[in-house]
Design a protein around this motif. Structure first.
Motif, short mmCIF file in Angstrom:
data_model
loop_
_atom_site.label_atom_id
_atom_site.label_comp_id
_atom_site.label_asym_id
_atom_site.label_seq_id
_atom_site.Cartn_x
_atom_site.Cartn_y
_atom_site.Cartn_z
N SER A 20 37.06 -10.93 -8.29
CA SER A 20 35.77 -11.53 -8.68
C SER A 20 35.90 -12.26 -10.00
O SER A 20 35.44 -13.41 -10.15
CB SER A 20 34.68 -10.46 -8.76
N GLU A 21 36.52 -11.62 -10.98
CA GLU A 21 36.68 -12.26 -12.28
C GLU A 21 37.61 -13.47 -12.19
O GLU A 21 37.39 -14.48 -12.87
CB GLU A 21 37.21 -11.24 -13.29
N THR A 22 38.64 -13.39 -11.34
CA THR A 22 39.52 -14.53 -11.15
C THR A 22 38.79 -15.70 -10.52
O THR A 22 38.96 -16.86 -10.93
CB THR A 22 40.72 -14.13 -10.27
N ALA A 23 37.94 -15.42 -9.53
CA ALA A 23 37.18 -16.48 -8.88
C ALA A 23 36.18 -17.12 -9.84
O ALA A 23 35.96 -18.33 -9.82
CB ALA A 23 36.46 -15.92 -7.66
N ILE A 24 35.56 -16.30 -10.69
CA ILE A 24 34.61 -16.84 -11.68
C ILE A 24 35.33 -17.79 -12.62
O ILE A 24 34.83 -18.88 -12.94
CB ILE A 24 33.95 -15.68 -12.46
N ARG A 25 36.52 -17.40 -13.08
CA ARG A 25 37.29 -18.27 -13.96
C ARG A 25 37.65 -19.57 -13.26
O ARG A 25 37.58 -20.67 -13.84
CB ARG A 25 38.56 -17.56 -14.43
N THR A 26 38.07 -19.47 -12.00
CA THR A 26 38.49 -20.66 -11.25
C THR A 26 37.34 -21.65 -11.09
O THR A 26 37.50 -22.86 -11.30
CB THR A 26 39.01 -20.25 -9.87
N VAL A 27 36.17 -21.15 -10.71
CA VAL A 27 35.01 -22.03 -10.51
C VAL A 27 34.53 -22.61 -11.83
O VAL A 27 34.16 -23.79 -11.92
CB VAL A 27 33.88 -21.26 -9.80
N ASN A 79 23.34 -26.98 -12.30
CA ASN A 79 23.48 -26.80 -10.85
C ASN A 79 23.94 -25.38 -10.54
O ASN A 79 24.97 -25.17 -9.90
CB ASN A 79 24.47 -27.81 -10.29
N ALA A 80 23.15 -24.42 -11.01
CA ALA A 80 23.52 -23.01 -10.84
C ALA A 80 23.62 -22.61 -9.37
O ALA A 80 24.50 -21.83 -8.99
CB ALA A 80 22.52 -22.11 -11.57
N ASP A 81 22.73 -23.13 -8.52
CA ASP A 81 22.75 -22.75 -7.11
C ASP A 81 24.02 -23.25 -6.42
O ASP A 81 24.65 -22.51 -5.66
CB ASP A 81 21.52 -23.33 -6.39
N GLU A 82 24.40 -24.50 -6.69
CA GLU A 82 25.61 -25.05 -6.07
C GLU A 82 26.85 -24.31 -6.57
O GLU A 82 27.77 -24.02 -5.79
CB GLU A 82 25.73 -26.54 -6.37
N VAL A 83 26.88 -24.02 -7.86
CA VAL A 83 28.03 -23.30 -8.43
C VAL A 83 28.11 -21.89 -7.85
O VAL A 83 29.20 -21.40 -7.50
CB VAL A 83 27.93 -23.25 -9.96
N SER A 84 26.97 -21.22 -7.71
CA SER A 84 26.95 -19.87 -7.14
C SER A 84 27.43 -19.88 -5.69
O SER A 84 28.14 -18.97 -5.25
CB SER A 84 25.54 -19.28 -7.23
N GLN A 85 27.03 -20.91 -4.94
CA GLN A 85 27.47 -21.00 -3.54
C GLN A 85 28.98 -21.21 -3.45
O GLN A 85 29.65 -20.60 -2.61
CB GLN A 85 26.74 -22.16 -2.85
N GLU A 86 29.52 -22.05 -4.34
CA GLU A 86 30.98 -22.24 -4.35
C GLU A 86 31.69 -20.96 -4.76
O GLU A 86 32.76 -20.64 -4.22
CB GLU A 86 31.35 -23.38 -5.30
N LEU A 87 31.10 -20.22 -5.69
CA LEU A 87 31.69 -18.94 -6.10
C LEU A 87 31.70 -17.97 -4.94
O LEU A 87 32.68 -17.24 -4.73
CB LEU A 87 30.89 -18.36 -7.28
N LEU A 88 30.63 -17.95 -4.15
CA LEU A 88 30.57 -17.06 -2.98
C LEU A 88 31.67 -17.40 -1.98
O LEU A 88 32.35 -16.51 -1.45
CB LEU A 88 29.18 -17.17 -2.33
N VAL A 89 31.84 -18.70 -1.70
CA VAL A 89 32.88 -19.12 -0.74
C VAL A 89 34.26 -18.76 -1.27
O VAL A 89 35.13 -18.27 -0.52
CB VAL A 89 32.77 -20.63 -0.48
N GLU A 90 34.49 -19.01 -2.55
CA GLU A 90 35.78 -18.69 -3.16
C GLU A 90 36.06 -17.19 -3.08
O GLU A 90 37.19 -16.77 -2.76
CB GLU A 90 35.77 -19.15 -4.62
N LEU A 91 35.04 -16.38 -3.36
CA LEU A 91 35.22 -14.92 -3.32
C LEU A 91 35.47 -14.42 -1.90
O LEU A 91 36.32 -13.54 -1.69
CB LEU A 91 33.96 -14.25 -3.89
#
Length: 284
Positions: free
Chosen positions: A145-152, A171-183
């Protein structure tokens, strides 16, 4: 590599298993009383063997069954169950859980140090993967999770005043969605489903916070000024076109320039314009 896939372990209704064990014990007692010690001993051994397979499954939990180092299956049905005797059983929670990340210090796409944190909502959907494909899946979720947060976070600027540019703050919603997909891509190997990922903290790092605040304010002023100027030019153009169309005045090019200059100054100025009234000259 897909690894192990969850399968159902052999199980028997626990109450039926307890009844069978009770019958075996009763038969053993009766055999011993009848001095049939061999039969009584066999029945006791059978009862103990079956009793070792009794397990209890709580709601929203699963039990992974292993026998001599081999995965035998998973029990998901809640209640008392009788499964393979002398097995090692590990309980895995299937409940929805939260993971609140620490405040991570990373650089955004422009190289500005920022602090960012997120909350991850997840649950285990494949107990076999959670047990056998990763070591300590809870710790695995935290690290990934922390690695994905850093990546995004490194893909976007902290802030942007361009309408077509994505930013972490705007663009918090778009960033959160990308974080979800990455995770989800990272955690599927552990049999974990990510339900939601949401940023909980976002700020410039303390050592540059004051400087970036000034830069942010300056950028906001420039953006506002640009919008005001665009509007002022349009208003001046509309005013001149209307005056000429309705034939109120006939302006030559020099007077048009002077009028546009006066309109722009009055509209763009921070302070209210102070009109000067020309009443003519004393000597005419």
């Amino acid at each position: 590599m897909d690894g192990l896939r969850e399968k159902q372990a052999w199980r028997l209704n626990g109450f039926l298993g307890i009844l069978i064990i009770a019958i075996l014990l009763a038969g053993a007692v009766f055999s011993i009383l009848e001095q049939r010690f061999v039969i009584g001993g066999i029945l006791i051994v059978l009862a103990i063997t079956l009793a070792s397979g009794i397990t209890l499954v709580q709601p929203n939990q699963s039990v992974v069954v292993m026998f001599l180092g081999k995965y035998m299956g998973t029990i998901r049905q809640e209640g008392i169950a009788l499964t393979i005797p002398f097995t090692v059983r590990r309980t895995i929670s299937l409940r929805v859980r939260n993971f609140n990340s620490n405040r991570l210090k990373v650089n955004d796409v422009n190289g500005n140090p920022i602090e960012i944190a997120a909350v991850i909502v997840f649950k285990v959907v494949d107990a076999a993967k959670a047990v056998f494909d990763v070591d300590q899946y809870e710790k695995f979720v935290e690290i990934q999770s922390e690695t994905a947060i850093r990546t995004v976070a490194t893909k976007y600027p902290y802030d942007s005043y361009e309408n077509n540019d994505l930013s972490l703050r705007g663009n918090a919603d778009e960033v959160s969605q990308e974080l979800l997909v990455e995770l989800q891509e990272r955690l599927k190997v552990a049999g974990v489903e990510v339900i939601e990922a949401r940023l909980t903290h976002l700020a410039y790092s303390t050592e540059i916070a004051q400087a970036m605040l000034q830069r942010q304010q300056a950028s906001a002023i420039i953006a506002a000024r640009k919008q005001i100027v665009d509007g002022a030019v349009g208003m001046a153009e509309d005013a001149i076109q209307r005056l000429e169309k309705e034939g109120i005045v006939d302006l030559d090019e020099e007077r048009k320039v002077a009028m546009i200059n006066n309109l722009l100054v009055s509209i763009v100025s921070d302070n209210g314009a102070q009109p000067v009234i020309n009443t003519g000259s004393l000597y005419q």
